[in-house]
Design a protein around this motif. Structure first.
Motif, short mmCIF file in Angstrom:
data_model
loop_
_atom_site.label_atom_id
_atom_site.label_comp_id
_atom_site.label_asym_id
_atom_site.label_seq_id
_atom_site.Cartn_x
_atom_site.Cartn_y
_atom_site.Cartn_z
N ALA A 182 -17.23 -12.01 -7.28
CA ALA A 182 -17.57 -10.82 -6.48
C ALA A 182 -16.54 -10.59 -5.38
O ALA A 182 -16.23 -9.45 -5.04
N LEU A 183 -16.00 -11.66 -4.82
CA LEU A 183 -15.00 -11.51 -3.76
C LEU A 183 -13.72 -10.85 -4.25
O LEU A 183 -12.98 -10.26 -3.47
N THR A 184 -13.45 -10.94 -5.55
CA THR A 184 -12.24 -10.29 -6.06
C THR A 184 -12.38 -8.78 -6.11
O THR A 184 -11.40 -8.08 -6.31
N ARG A 185 -13.60 -8.30 -5.91
CA ARG A 185 -13.84 -6.85 -5.95
C ARG A 185 -14.32 -6.30 -4.60
O ARG A 185 -14.94 -5.24 -4.55
N VAL A 186 -14.01 -7.00 -3.52
CA VAL A 186 -14.44 -6.54 -2.19
C VAL A 186 -13.74 -5.22 -1.84
O VAL A 186 -14.36 -4.30 -1.33
N ILE A 187 -12.46 -5.14 -2.15
CA ILE A 187 -11.71 -3.90 -1.91
C ILE A 187 -11.61 -3.17 -3.25
O ILE A 187 -11.11 -3.72 -4.22
N PRO A 188 -12.09 -1.94 -3.31
CA PRO A 188 -12.08 -1.21 -4.57
C PRO A 188 -10.67 -1.03 -5.14
O PRO A 188 -9.69 -0.93 -4.40
N GLU A 189 -10.58 -1.00 -6.46
CA GLU A 189 -9.30 -0.86 -7.16
C GLU A 189 -8.55 0.39 -6.70
O GLU A 189 -7.34 0.38 -6.52
N ARG A 190 -9.29 1.46 -6.49
CA ARG A 190 -8.68 2.72 -6.05
C ARG A 190 -7.96 2.55 -4.71
O ARG A 190 -6.86 3.06 -4.49
N THR A 191 -8.60 1.83 -3.80
CA THR A 191 -8.01 1.58 -2.48
C THR A 191 -6.76 0.72 -2.61
O THR A 191 -5.75 0.97 -1.96
N LEU A 192 -6.81 -0.30 -3.47
CA LEU A 192 -5.65 -1.16 -3.67
C LEU A 192 -4.48 -0.37 -4.23
O LEU A 192 -3.33 -0.55 -3.80
N LYS A 193 -4.76 0.54 -5.17
CA LYS A 193 -3.69 1.37 -5.73
C LYS A 193 -3.09 2.27 -4.66
O LYS A 193 -1.88 2.48 -4.61
N LEU A 194 -3.95 2.83 -3.80
CA LEU A 194 -3.47 3.68 -2.72
C LEU A 194 -2.57 2.89 -1.78
O LEU A 194 -1.49 3.34 -1.40
N TRP A 195 -3.00 1.68 -1.42
CA TRP A 195 -2.20 0.84 -0.53
C TRP A 195 -0.85 0.50 -1.18
O TRP A 195 0.18 0.46 -0.49
N ASP A 196 -0.87 0.21 -2.47
CA ASP A 196 0.39 -0.09 -3.17
C ASP A 196 1.33 1.11 -3.12
O ASP A 196 2.53 0.97 -2.87
N ALA A 197 0.78 2.30 -3.36
CA ALA A 197 1.60 3.52 -3.32
C ALA A 197 2.14 3.76 -1.91
O ALA A 197 3.31 4.12 -1.74
N LEU A 198 1.30 3.56 -0.91
CA LEU A 198 1.76 3.74 0.48
C LEU A 198 2.83 2.72 0.84
O LEU A 198 3.81 3.05 1.51
N GLY A 199 2.66 1.49 0.38
CA GLY A 199 3.67 0.46 0.63
C GLY A 199 5.01 0.84 0.02
O GLY A 199 6.06 0.70 0.66
N ALA A 200 4.99 1.32 -1.21
CA ALA A 200 6.23 1.74 -1.88
C ALA A 200 6.86 2.91 -1.14
O ALA A 200 8.09 2.95 -0.95
N ALA A 201 6.04 3.87 -0.72
CA ALA A 201 6.56 5.03 0.00
C ALA A 201 7.17 4.61 1.34
O ALA A 201 8.22 5.13 1.74
N LEU A 202 6.54 3.68 2.02
CA LEU A 202 7.09 3.20 3.30
C LEU A 202 8.42 2.48 3.11
O LEU A 202 9.32 2.61 3.95
N LEU A 203 8.56 1.74 2.02
CA LEU A 203 9.84 1.08 1.74
C LEU A 203 10.94 2.12 1.52
O LEU A 203 12.06 1.97 2.03
N GLU A 204 10.62 3.18 0.78
CA GLU A 204 11.60 4.25 0.56
C GLU A 204 11.96 4.94 1.87
O GLU A 204 13.12 5.24 2.14
#
Length: 69
Positions: free
Chosen positions: A24-46
């Motif tokens: 259950a702890l592996t799903r504390v943060i929803p997948e959608r939120t993780l994908k958003l954070w990944d996209a924001l991280g990539a955009a910030l690097l650019e």
């Protein structure tokens, strides 16, 4: 009065639901939120790359201004 050696008290813990808990702890943060954070991280690097290049160009422009004056 009890003068004998102290009795050991065994604290037995029920670990039958541990697997469920950790799963259950592996799903504390929803997948959608993780994908958003990944996209924001990539955009910030650019964005960082763009700002770094801009700073380099600014330094070059400043050096050229000094040479021209």
């Amino acid at each position: 009065r009890d003068d004998g050696p102290p009795r050991e008290v065994l604290d037995v813990r029920d670990n039958s639901k541990d697997g469920e808990y950790w799963e259950a702890l592996t799903r504390v943060i929803p997948e959608r939120t993780l994908k958003l954070w990944d996209a924001l991280g990539a955009a910030l690097l650019e964005y960082h790359k763009v700002l770094t290049r801009r700073a380099e160009l600014f330094s070059e422009a400043t050096a050229l201004r000094r040479q021209n004056s």
